[in-house]
Design an enzyme around this catalytic site. Structure first.
Site: not given
Ligand code: SAH
Length: 343
Positions: A91, A104, A111, A115, A118, A336
Site C-alpha cells: 500500500e 508515503c 515487515c 513492532c 504496528c 501510520c
Molecule cells: N519501518 C519504518 C517505517 C514504517 S512505520 C519505521 O519504523 O520507521 C512509519 C511510522 O509509523 C513509524 O514511526 C512507526 O513507529 C509509526 N507507527 C507504527 N504503528 C503505528 C500506529 N499504530 N500508530 C501510530 N504510528 C505508528
C-alpha cells in the site's frame, strides 16, 4: 522467463543495443521511455522501428505495478493498493495539505521488525520491493496529485510498509531515480527515510553521503521500555543507536527527527519524559509526537492530552523543537502503522 528491462541501467541498455549490432543511442531512447515517459508497453516507444519494438517485446518484460484499488478518506488522503507483478500487494498513501502533496511509500511487502503497535508487523516480511516497484509508487502518486490537485508531488516519506534500511540497495536505487533528471527530478531534501534504527545501516548511509532526511521511530528513550515494543532494540540498544546518530550528524550535518507516540501506561511518566529530553540533548534533533492509530486488538491506547502537553512543555523548556502530528486517513486505515492490506 523474460528479463525485466527496467532492471537495466542506461549504460547497460546502451551496451545491450551495441551487442545486438545496433547504435548505442537506442539505449538512451528506451531508457527515456521507461522512466521519464513512464511507458508501460514497448508499443508506445514510437521512435523505435517496429522490428526493434517486437524484438524487445520478445526478450523483455516491463514489470509495472498496477494500482488496483483506490480508497479516499474524508480528509482527502488517498490510499493505493498496489499489485506487484507476482500478485503480492503493498500500500502507498497520498497525503494532501494546502500547498503540498506527500507520498508515503512502502519499501517491503510486510515487515520483519515485529513492532507490537504496528499492523504491518502482523504480515511478517514476504519480500523486498525492487527499485522500480518503489519508484512506480511515487510516479503513480505524482500523477494522481496532478490530476486531483493540479500540482506535482512535493514530498516523499518512506513510512509505508517495511523497514527501508533492510532493503538498502533497492531503496537507494529508487531514490537515485526519483531524484535524477531522467526520473522525477525531485530534490533529496524533500525525501525522508524513516527507520526503526539499525545502527550499522545508519552509519553506512552516512558514509554514502546521502542527501535526504532521516527520521527515527524512537517511541521510548529507555531500553527496557523500547525493547518490549520494538524487538530491534534488544540487539541494537539506545547507546549504539545514539552513536550511529551522532556519526550521521557529523558526516551529513543534518539533524534527526524522532517519531514518538505517547501511550497510556507505557511511556507516560515523568521518567519517560526526562529520558527523552536527555536523549535529544546528545544530537541535534527535533521531535514529532505522532497520534496513535489504533490497530484492531486495543492493547495500546494513546495517553491523555495533558501528558502530551507535558512532553511538549518539557521539550520546549530544554530548547528542543517539538511538533504534534495529527494522523491522516484513519477512516480508510491509511494512517501510520495501519497499512495491512485489509481490503
Ligand atoms: N519501518 C519504518 C517505517 C514504517 S512505520 C519505521 O519504523 O520507521 C512509519 C511510522 O509509523 C513509524 O514511526 C512507526 O513507529 C509509526 N507507527 C507504527 N504503528 C503505528 C500506529 N499504530 N500508530 C501510530 N504510528 C505508528
Amino acid at each position: 522467463m523474460k528479463k525485466d528491462i527496467r532492471s537495466y541501467s542506461k549504460e547497460a541498455l546502451r551496451d545491450y543495443f551495441v551487442s545486438q549490432g545496433q547504435q548505442s543511442f537506442r539505449g538512451n531512447q528506451v531508457y527515456e521511455w521507461l522512466w521519464k515517459k513512464n511507458a508501460h508497453t514497448f508499443e508506445e516507444m514510437t521512435n523505435l522501428s517496429k522490428e526493434t519494438r517486437l524484438f524487445l517485446e520478445e526478450h523483455f518484460s516491463i514489470n509495472h505495478i498496477a494500482v488496483d484499488n483506490i480508497q479516499r478518506s474524508t480528509d482527502g488522503t488517498v490510499k493505493n493498493a498496489v499489485k506487484l507483478h507476482d500478485g503480492l500487494v503493498v500500500e502507498s498513501v497520498m497525503i494532501p495539505t494546502e500547498n503540498r502533496t506527500t507520498a508515503c511509500v512502502s519499501s517491503q511487502v510486510g515487515c520483519a521488525m515485529g513492532c507490537t503497535f504496528c499492523a504491518t508487523a502482523r504480515l511478517k516480511k514476504q519480500r523486498n520491493l525492487l527499485p522500480d516497484e518503489i519508484y512506480d509508487q511515487v510516479a503513480a502518486i505524482s500523477k494522481e496529485s496532478e490530476l486531483l490537485y493540479g500540482h506535482k508531488l512535493t514530498n516523499i516519506v518512506f513510512m509505508g510498509m517495511g523497514e527501508p534500511l533492510l532493503n538498502y540497495e533497492n531503496v537507494m536505487k529508487a531514490i537515485d531515480k526519483i531524484t535524477s533528471e531522467e526520473g522525477l527530478g525531485m530534490s533529496p531534501r524533500r525525501i525522508t527515510l524513516s527507520t526503526v534504527g539499525i545502527p550499522k545501516m545508519i552509519k553506512r548511509m552516512a558514509d554514502d553521503q546521502v542527501k535526504f532526511n532521516l527520521a527515527l521511530s524512537l517511541h521510548s528513550a529507555i531500553d527496557e521500555v523500547r525493547s518490549k515494543m520494538m524487538p530491534v532494540n534488544i540487539s541494537n540498544n539506545l547507546d549504539e543507536l545514539m552513536d550511529a546518530l551522532q556519526y550521521w550528524h557529523q558526516k551529513t550535518g543534518n539533524r534527526i527527527t524522532f517519531e514518538y507516540v505517547v501511550w497510556k501506561g507505557i511511556n507516560d511518566k515523568q521518567k519517560d519524559i526526562d529520558a527523552l529530553v536527555h536523549y535529544c540533548k546528545q544530537v541535534p534533533a527535533k521531535v514529532n509526537l505522532i497520534e496513535y492509530n489504533p490497530i484492531d486488538d486495543g492493547a495500546f491506547e494513546q495517553a491523555s492530552p495533558i501528558i502530551i502537553e507535558q512532553y511538549v512543555s518539557e521539550l520546549e523548556k530544554n530548547g528542543i523543537i517539538v511538533n504534534i502530528r495529527r494522523s491522516r486517513g484513519k477512516d480508510i486505515d491509511a494512517a501510520c502503522g495501519q497499512l495491512a492490506n485489509k481490503s
